[in-house]
Write an enzyme that holds these catalytic residues in place. Sequence first.
Site, mmCIF file in Angstrom:
data_model
loop_
_atom_site.group_PDB
_atom_site.id
_atom_site.type_symbol
_atom_site.label_atom_id
_atom_site.label_comp_id
_atom_site.label_asym_id
_atom_site.label_seq_id
_atom_site.Cartn_x
_atom_site.Cartn_y
_atom_site.Cartn_z
ATOM 1 N N GLY A 52 0.517 -1.795 -0.087
ATOM 2 C CA GLY A 52 -0.312 -0.280 0.354
ATOM 3 C C GLY A 52 1.219 1.402 -0.107
ATOM 4 O O GLY A 52 1.961 1.176 0.657
ATOM 5 N N SER A 102 2.854 4.578 0.688
ATOM 6 C CA SER A 102 3.486 5.503 2.239
ATOM 7 C C SER A 102 2.525 6.781 2.322
ATOM 8 O O SER A 102 1.558 6.523 2.848
ATOM 9 C CB SER A 102 4.380 6.208 2.104
ATOM 10 O OG SER A 102 4.958 7.284 3.037
ATOM 11 N N SER A 160 0.039 4.702 4.684
ATOM 12 C CA SER A 160 -1.574 3.929 4.268
ATOM 13 C C SER A 160 -1.778 2.702 6.024
ATOM 14 O O SER A 160 -3.023 2.567 5.628
ATOM 15 C CB SER A 160 -1.748 2.732 2.742
ATOM 16 O OG SER A 160 -0.203 1.997 3.348
ATOM 17 N N GLY A 161 -0.319 2.330 6.323
ATOM 18 C CA GLY A 161 -0.790 1.718 7.825
ATOM 19 C C GLY A 161 0.006 0.443 7.697
ATOM 20 O O GLY A 161 -0.809 -0.185 8.936
ATOM 21 N N SER A 194 6.500 -1.651 -1.863
ATOM 22 C CA SER A 194 6.312 -3.003 -2.849
ATOM 23 C C SER A 194 5.046 -2.380 -4.204
ATOM 24 O O SER A 194 4.207 -2.767 -4.253
ATOM 25 C CB SER A 194 5.378 -4.174 -2.271
ATOM 26 O OG SER A 194 4.855 -4.300 -1.450
HETATM 27 P P1 ADP Z 1 2.610 3.059 6.359
HETATM 28 O O1 ADP Z 1 3.989 1.502 6.779
HETATM 29 O O2 ADP Z 1 1.932 1.846 5.638
HETATM 30 O O3 ADP Z 1 3.973 3.979 5.483
HETATM 31 P P2 ADP Z 1 2.246 3.814 8.493
HETATM 32 O O4 ADP Z 1 2.068 2.579 9.812
HETATM 33 O O5 ADP Z 1 3.616 4.205 8.973
HETATM 34 O O6 ADP Z 1 2.267 3.315 7.174
HETATM 35 O O7 ADP Z 1 1.439 5.248 8.967
HETATM 36 C C1 ADP Z 1 0.274 4.418 9.055
HETATM 37 C C2 ADP Z 1 0.046 5.821 10.081
HETATM 38 O O8 ADP Z 1 -2.316 6.199 9.791
HETATM 39 C C3 ADP Z 1 -0.478 6.213 11.503
HETATM 40 O O9 ADP Z 1 0.248 6.843 12.003
HETATM 41 C C4 ADP Z 1 -1.312 5.340 11.866
HETATM 42 O O10 ADP Z 1 -1.922 5.738 13.439
HETATM 43 C C5 ADP Z 1 -2.100 6.559 11.318
HETATM 44 N N1 ADP Z 1 -3.382 5.248 11.148
HETATM 45 C C6 ADP Z 1 -4.786 5.744 11.114
HETATM 46 N N2 ADP Z 1 -5.794 4.916 11.061
HETATM 47 C C7 ADP Z 1 -5.147 3.782 10.673
HETATM 48 C C8 ADP Z 1 -5.805 2.718 10.680
HETATM 49 N N3 ADP Z 1 -7.201 2.058 10.787
HETATM 50 N N4 ADP Z 1 -4.681 1.593 10.793
HETATM 51 C C9 ADP Z 1 -3.662 1.918 10.372
HETATM 52 N N5 ADP Z 1 -2.909 3.234 10.844
HETATM 53 C C10 ADP Z 1 -3.961 3.879 11.377
#
Ligand code: ADP
Length: 197
Positions: free
Chosen positions: A37, A39, A41-42, A111
């Site tokens: 997903g 950057s 995205s979670g 990815s």
């Molecule tokens: P990625 O690894 O995809 O780059 P991160 O996990 O580092 O993304 O960041 C996602 C951000 O979104 C975090 O700050 C997290 O707290 C926030 N967020 C809000 N809602 C959600 C959710 N439902 N699931 C995952 N992250 C969430």
Amino acid sequence: MSSDAKNENVVWHSGRVSYEDRCAVLKQKGLVVWFTGLSGSGKSTIAVELEKMLNEAGKAVYRLDGDNIRCGINSDLGFTDDDRNENIRRISEIAALFQDAGMITLVSFISPFRKMRQFAREKAGEGNFLEVYVNTDLETCMGRDPKGLYKKNISHFTGKDSAYEEPLDPEIILDTVKSTAVECAKQVYDEICRRKL
Ligand code: ADP
């Protein structure tokens, strides 16, 4: 496992402990759970929650995180398409080794390219791979911007001026706007349980 080595003098050396032997000790099978997903995205947040759930359930689990891996074995790689492919090639090989070791292996990497996600799937072996699409729209990711990267206007940034190819047939799609990180992790956890690892 077989060797893809170019050097004809490299010969695969089999041991006396099989994959099944390792699984018997761990009382589980290996699996690659591949989060993809944009950057922000979670991916990492959900993988952290899932890792905790699996560990508390007594599962051998290990998390391979994009940024962490880029600090080490992939620190020589940048963000051109070639470097992104090499980044994923290496992590696919590493994830397949962890899977073969019997671990539940959580991989969170943007990815962006289908071809390389397919490569990762083939390395792990069909049935040993769960593709999880963290389907968060660009606007939401830009609003969250947990690492402040969107604000920096970095070139070759996925979703902005570098492509993200959506998964066509992922095993799981997560909606992080409707569900919390813990709820998303539970959705993946339930699928892992359903597979009776
Ligand atoms: P990625 O690894 O995809 O780059 P991160 O996990 O580092 O993304 O960041 C996602 C951000 O979104 C975090 O700050 C997290 O707290 C926030 N967020 C809000 N809602 C959600 C959710 N439902 N699931 C995952 N992250 C969430």
